[in-house]
Design a protein around this motif. Structure first.
Motif, short mmCIF file in Angstrom:
data_model
loop_
_atom_site.label_atom_id
_atom_site.label_comp_id
_atom_site.label_asym_id
_atom_site.label_seq_id
_atom_site.Cartn_x
_atom_site.Cartn_y
_atom_site.Cartn_z
N GLU A 125 75.71 42.59 48.52
CA GLU A 125 74.97 42.27 47.30
C GLU A 125 74.79 43.53 46.49
OE1 GLU A 125 72.12 38.81 49.24
OE2 GLU A 125 71.18 40.53 48.27
N THR A 126 74.83 43.37 45.18
CA THR A 126 74.55 44.51 44.31
C THR A 126 74.03 43.98 42.99
OG1 THR A 126 75.48 46.55 43.38
CG2 THR A 126 76.92 44.64 43.40
N ALA A 131 80.56 63.27 45.20
CA ALA A 131 81.69 62.66 45.94
C ALA A 131 82.24 61.42 45.24
CB ALA A 131 81.23 62.28 47.35
N TRP A 132 81.61 61.02 44.14
CA TRP A 132 82.05 59.79 43.47
C TRP A 132 83.42 59.96 42.83
CZ3 TRP A 132 77.25 58.04 40.06
CH2 TRP A 132 76.17 57.75 40.90
N SER A 140 79.96 49.70 42.10
CA SER A 140 79.78 49.03 43.38
C SER A 140 80.60 47.74 43.43
CB SER A 140 78.29 48.74 43.59
OG SER A 140 78.09 48.11 44.83
N LYS A 156 87.94 46.02 45.59
CA LYS A 156 89.08 46.78 46.13
C LYS A 156 89.24 46.59 47.64
CE LYS A 156 88.31 50.87 44.20
NZ LYS A 156 88.61 52.30 43.99
N VAL A 178 84.24 48.53 44.05
CA VAL A 178 84.53 48.87 45.45
C VAL A 178 84.69 47.58 46.27
CG1 VAL A 178 83.60 49.92 47.56
CG2 VAL A 178 83.37 51.12 45.36
N ALA A 184 78.64 48.38 38.11
CA ALA A 184 80.09 48.14 38.00
C ALA A 184 80.88 48.88 39.09
CB ALA A 184 80.57 48.56 36.61
N LEU A 208 69.01 51.19 42.37
CA LEU A 208 68.22 50.85 43.57
C LEU A 208 66.74 50.91 43.24
CD1 LEU A 208 70.55 53.02 45.73
CD2 LEU A 208 70.35 50.56 45.95
N THR A 250 85.62 53.28 48.83
CA THR A 250 86.63 52.27 49.16
C THR A 250 87.25 52.55 50.53
OG1 THR A 250 87.09 52.04 46.80
CG2 THR A 250 88.75 51.18 48.32
N GLN A 292 86.48 59.43 43.86
CA GLN A 292 87.64 59.91 44.61
C GLN A 292 88.14 58.87 45.61
OE1 GLN A 292 87.02 64.10 46.01
NE2 GLN A 292 85.00 63.83 45.10
N GLY A 293 87.61 57.66 45.49
CA GLY A 293 88.05 56.60 46.39
C GLY A 293 87.41 56.65 47.76
N TYR A 294 86.38 57.48 47.93
CA TYR A 294 85.78 57.60 49.26
C TYR A 294 85.05 56.33 49.70
CZ TYR A 294 86.60 62.66 49.71
OH TYR A 294 87.16 63.90 49.86
N TYR A 315 76.76 50.94 50.93
CA TYR A 315 77.21 52.34 50.79
C TYR A 315 76.33 53.07 49.79
CZ TYR A 315 79.91 49.11 47.90
OH TYR A 315 80.28 48.04 47.13
N ARG A 316 76.18 54.35 50.02
CA ARG A 316 75.44 55.23 49.10
C ARG A 316 76.01 56.63 49.26
NH1 ARG A 316 69.05 55.00 49.60
NH2 ARG A 316 69.64 52.79 49.42
N LEU A 317 76.67 57.10 48.21
CA LEU A 317 77.32 58.42 48.30
C LEU A 317 76.69 59.41 47.35
CD1 LEU A 317 81.14 57.55 48.50
CD2 LEU A 317 79.44 57.62 50.33
C1 LIG Z 1 79.01 52.72 44.32
C2 LIG Z 1 79.55 54.03 44.92
C3 LIG Z 1 79.34 54.02 46.42
C4 LIG Z 1 81.03 54.13 44.60
O1 LIG Z 1 81.55 55.28 45.27
P1 LIG Z 1 82.96 55.94 44.90
O2 LIG Z 1 83.41 56.73 46.08
O3 LIG Z 1 82.88 56.60 43.59
O4 LIG Z 1 83.88 54.62 44.78
P2 LIG Z 1 85.47 54.59 44.68
O5 LIG Z 1 85.96 55.87 44.09
O6 LIG Z 1 86.01 54.17 46.00
O7 LIG Z 1 85.70 53.37 43.67
C5 LIG Z 1 84.91 53.25 42.50
C6 LIG Z 1 85.59 52.31 41.54
O8 LIG Z 1 84.67 51.93 40.53
C7 LIG Z 1 85.16 52.31 39.27
N1 LIG Z 1 84.01 52.68 38.46
C8 LIG Z 1 83.19 53.71 38.63
N2 LIG Z 1 82.23 53.70 37.68
C9 LIG Z 1 82.46 52.61 36.93
C10 LIG Z 1 81.83 52.05 35.79
N3 LIG Z 1 80.72 52.59 35.27
N4 LIG Z 1 82.36 50.91 35.26
C11 LIG Z 1 83.45 50.34 35.79
N5 LIG Z 1 84.10 50.82 36.88
C12 LIG Z 1 83.60 51.94 37.43
C13 LIG Z 1 86.10 53.46 39.55
O9 LIG Z 1 87.01 53.66 38.48
C14 LIG Z 1 86.78 52.97 40.83
O10 LIG Z 1 87.71 51.93 40.56
P3 LIG Z 1 89.29 52.22 40.45
O11 LIG Z 1 89.72 52.86 41.75
O12 LIG Z 1 89.89 50.89 40.21
O13 LIG Z 1 89.47 53.17 39.30
C15 LIG Z 1 78.82 55.26 44.32
O14 LIG Z 1 78.92 55.19 42.92
C16 LIG Z 1 77.36 55.33 44.71
O15 LIG Z 1 77.03 55.82 45.79
N6 LIG Z 1 76.45 54.87 43.83
C17 LIG Z 1 75.02 54.99 44.07
C18 LIG Z 1 74.52 54.08 45.16
C19 LIG Z 1 74.81 52.63 44.89
O16 LIG Z 1 74.67 52.15 43.77
N7 LIG Z 1 75.21 51.93 45.96
C20 LIG Z 1 75.50 50.53 45.89
C21 LIG Z 1 74.23 49.77 45.92
S1 LIG Z 1 74.55 48.05 46.15
#
Ligand SMILES: CC(C)(COP(=O)(O)OP(=O)(O)OC[C@H]1O[C@@H](n2cnc3c(N)ncnc32)[C@H](O)[C@@H]1OP(=O)(O)O)[C@@H](O)C(=O)NCCC(=O)NCCS
Length: 189
Positions: free
Chosen positions: A134-135, A105-106, A142, A148, A145, A140, A36, A112, A108-110, A99-101
């Motif tokens: 958009e991302t 908490a990352w 994001s 999914k 998600v 990757a 970001l 999604t 764990q599927g939250y 989304y922004r977690l």
């Molecule tokens: C993007 C974000 C919200 C994901 O949250 P999360 O709760 O970890 O997401 P989920 O667990 O639901 O799913 C993440 C998926 O990405 C995959 N993943 C995570 N890191 C990855 C990476 N570096 N490369 C490839 N896949 C990746 C996970 O394996 C999972 O997929 P799977 O269920 O098929 O294994 C979190 O990482 C976040 O808040 N990031 C910072 C803020 C951000 O970038 N927001 C988006 C801006 S557009």
């Protein structure tokens, strides 16, 4: 607490004027802000004067759209936010998902789980015709998600930034889901 909805493990509630500290802490993690701002935290003044007031104002404009604080049901802990709302000037039936977690908490599927309920509510209750997101192409997690929850890659585009961050050269990606495709996916669930 004004609850918007619940998922299996999460409660999504409205933000309140007292939530600035939660947002300041969330945006102070360089890993959270990596794609970001290249890790730069958001200033407290920006959160207090611009970001949080905008979140709150939004609840008065659109019922069903906005930014929602996500809490773990089991602990009550704030894990971040998810959003669904049309951008300024966009048609009201074309909301954007976001989304922004917190880092703890990352993975764990939250994201999604929360995004899925927002997509479903946008189509089922708020009359969305198209949901998009958009991302950065290099974000990757994001992108995963979005896939999914059924959004499909639509295009890559390049924005001009005064202060580009690593990965900007790969561009931004847009994902989308149209109502007919969501209906089809829902039938197949
Ligand atoms: C993007 C974000 C919200 C994901 O949250 P999360 O709760 O970890 O997401 P989920 O667990 O639901 O799913 C993440 C998926 O990405 C995959 N993943 C995570 N890191 C990855 C990476 N570096 N490369 C490839 N896949 C990746 C996970 O394996 C999972 O997929 P799977 O269920 O098929 O294994 C979190 O990482 C976040 O808040 N990031 C910072 C803020 C951000 O970038 N927001 C988006 C801006 S557009």
């Amino acid at each position: 607490m004004e609850i918007f909805c619940s998922t299996r493990r999460l409660v999504l509630r409205r933000f309140t004027a007292g939530d600035a500290d939660l947002l300041v802490e969330l945006d102070s993690d360089p890993e959270v802000m990596r794609f970001l701002t290249h890790g730069r935290p958001t200033a407290r003044a920006e959160i207090e004067k611009i970001i949080l007031p905008r979140f709150l104002e939004y609840y008065t404009l659109f019922d069903g759209y906005g930014h929602w604080a996500a809490l773990e049901k089991e602990t009550g802990d704030f894990i971040g936010w998810v959003s669904m709302r049309p951008r300024d000037g966009d048609p009201s039936d074309e909301p954007e998902l976001g989304y922004r977690l917190r880092r703890d908490a990352w993975g764990q599927g939250y994201a999604t789980e929360a995004a899925q309920v927002l997509v479903d509510k946008a189509f089922a209750e708020s009359g969305a015709r198209r949901v998009f997101a958009e991302t950065m192409a290099v974000n990757a997690a994001s992108r995963r998600v979005l896939e999914k929850v059924g959004l499909r890659y639509a295009r890559t585009f390049h924005r001009e930034f005064e202060d580009p961050i690593p990965g900007t050269e790969s561009g931004e990606v847009e994902y989308e889901l149209l109502r007919a495709d969501w209906e089809q996916q829902r039938r197949n669930r």
